[in-house]
Design an enzyme around this catalytic site. Structure first.
Site, PDB file in Angstrom:
ATOM      1  N   LYS A 116       0.990  -1.136  -0.194  1.00  0.00           N
ATOM      2  CA  LYS A 116      -0.021   0.026  -0.121  1.00  0.00           C
ATOM      3  C   LYS A 116       0.855   1.227   0.103  1.00  0.00           C
ATOM      4  CE  LYS A 116      -4.662   0.769   0.508  1.00  0.00           C
ATOM      5  NZ  LYS A 116      -5.636  -0.279   0.187  1.00  0.00           N
TER       6      LYS A 116
HETATM    7  N1  GLU Z   1      -7.202   0.036  -3.577  1.00  0.00           N
HETATM    8  C1  GLU Z   1      -8.136  -1.283  -3.638  1.00  0.00           C
HETATM    9  C2  GLU Z   1      -8.159  -2.269  -2.586  1.00  0.00           C
HETATM   10  O1  GLU Z   1      -7.847  -1.732  -1.380  1.00  0.00           O
HETATM   11  C3  GLU Z   1      -7.443  -1.889  -4.933  1.00  0.00           C
HETATM   12  C4  GLU Z   1      -6.091  -2.319  -4.704  1.00  0.00           C
HETATM   13  C5  GLU Z   1      -5.475  -2.983  -6.301  1.00  0.00           C
HETATM   14  O2  GLU Z   1      -6.085  -3.032  -7.237  1.00  0.00           O
HETATM   15  O3  GLU Z   1      -4.240  -3.243  -6.341  1.00  0.00           O
HETATM   16  O4  GLU Z   1      -8.335  -3.151  -2.645  1.00  0.00           O
END
Ligand code: GLU
Length: 428
Positions: A116
């Site tokens: 993240k």
């Molecule tokens: N931000 C989204 C999540 O929390 C998608 C993450 C992604 O597609 O890598 O699942």
């Protein structure tokens, strides 16, 4: 026990998200009877990076922005997870969210780990030019940590596909090439190799799992009343798909406030209203109410799709829904979770419920790697099949073990990561 202490010590952080993630991990580690050295490996991220960016903006001012990148775990594949841009995001939030991504990718069965990023900055305060400069500056700052085999970012709260287009361009530009070798970022505009249907994937996935839950517990979706907290990318699409499935969306909220109409809101008209006025407030044929009143609206299904820690021990008792579908990450605190479980409310946990986004990110990754093209129908079919398959797996496991859906989802996800650790071997 050193490792157990390390989980406990982490609870002194200031992040609700990390506290919830560590609580869920601790519970799962106990049920799975994991060895201490394994707990120690998965309770802490593999890599944490904090950078400061100071780009000069087009108005001549210099920004001073903190940004974070965390690779929590990459046993099952390169770290995957979005870029969160809010004015309050912290390193601990990103650690907690990256840990959630490890479980989410493991559970939904894509060959990724968890990562993240965070950019501490209020996107609403930025002009489009300033926003692009900050995104490009962030990309340059973390360039060494992004790659198809390292960490692949995507949109998250506060970022969108245009931003991902800029991430992609910044990397190709620095290489002096038109395209990149493999997929460096997902959730891009379709014109730049993004996949059709990625934007809607998380919200649709929420509804696919909700429909599966309705079937199991005997709720007729065409008679169901739904309340949605948050009308961003996830909440808006979930509301639209709920309405399309025949449900009545009776209450919606966003940062401008809440609106309610027990006869059902016209979601298409509401989307138009939000496009014009930037918020749900002031929508015709609805009564204005508070954000909290939307959470405890008289509904069958509640979709918290805004942000973390919205359902706490102070409001959990007021909730009337029979199903809660976690569109957001960590919207329920552990103490509230316990109260809701005691009341027999069926909770579809975030790592299952909102995993549609990362699943379609995986399709984008493979499409780009193979220079393939998938149709909207193919993407939707694969998303629907995977969400229902994983819902059933979690549901059956929860029945077999007499545990909640959250506990089942965690145990399956953590179990697979642990299996990956042993399969790789413990030697460096
Ligand atoms: N931000 C989204 C999540 O929390 C998608 C993450 C992604 O597609 O890598 O699942």
């Amino acid at each position: 026990m050193i490792e157990q202490q390390s989980i406990e010590n982490k609870n002194t952080n200031n992040s609700d998200i990390l506290t919830t993630s560590l609580y869920n991990l601790r519970q799962s580690a106990g049920r799975l009877e994991l060895d201490d050295h394994i707990i120690a490996r998965i309770a802490e991220p593999k890599e944490k990076i904090e950078i400061t960016i100071d780009p000069i903006l087009s108005n001549g001012e210099t920004a001073h922005v903190k940004a974070f990148v965390v690779r929590h775990n990459d046993v099952l594949g390169p770290a995957k997870g979005g870029i969160r841009m809010t004015n309050s995001v912290t390193m601990d939030d990103i650690v907690g969210l990256s840990m959630e991504m490890t479980w989410k990718t493991s559970l939904i069965g894509v060959p990724f780990g968890g990562g993240k990023s965070g950019i501490r900055c209020d996107p609403a305060s930025l002009s489009p030019e300033a926003r692009e400069i900050i995104i490009r500056s962030f990309t340059r700052g973390i360039r060494r940590h992004i790659g198809p085999e390292i960490y692949i970012p995507a949109p998250d709260m506060g970022t969108n596909e245009e931003d991902m287009g800029h991430v992609r361009d910044c990397i190709a530009y620095s290489n002096g090439t038109s395209i990149t070798k493999g997929c460096f970022v997902t959730g891009k505009p379709v014109i730049l190799g993004g996949i059709v249907g990625r934007r809607e994937a998380t919200g649709k996935g929420v509804i696919f799992t909700t429909l599966a839950a309705c079937e199991k517990i005997g709720i007729d979706i065409t008679k169901a009343r739904i309340a949605v907290q948050g009308f961003g990318n996830v909440g808006m699409i979930a509301a639209a798909w709920a309405a399309k499935s025949g449900a009545s969306v009776i209450a919606v909220s966003d940062i401008t406030g809440g609106i309610i109409n027990e006869q059902g809101l016209d979601i298409d008209a509401l989307r138009e209203h939000v496009k014009e006025t930037s918020g749900v407030r002031g929508f015709q044929d609805a009564t204005e109410t508070t954000n909290n009143a939307v959470l405890d609206a008289p509904c069958d299904i509640l979709i918290p799709a805004a942000t973390q820690s919205q359902i706490t021990k102070t409001n959990a008792d007021k909730i009337k829904a029979k199903i809660i579908a976690e569109g957001a990450n960590s919207p329920i605190t552990p103490d509230a979770d316990e109260l809701l479980n005691r009341r027999g409310i069926f909770i579809i946990p975030d790592i299952l419920c909102n995993a549609g986004g990362v699943f379609v990110s995986f399709l984008e990754y493979t499409q780009e790697t193979q220079r393939e093209q998938m149709t909207y129908e193919q993407v939707e079919q694969r998303l629907r099949d995977r969400m229902v398959e994983k819902f059933d797996e979690v549901y059956n496991y929860s029945l077999e073990k007499h545990i909640t859906m959250r506990q089942a989802a965690m145990d399956i996800a953590v179990g697979k990561v642990v299996e990956g650790i042993y399969s790789r071997g413990l030697l460096p």
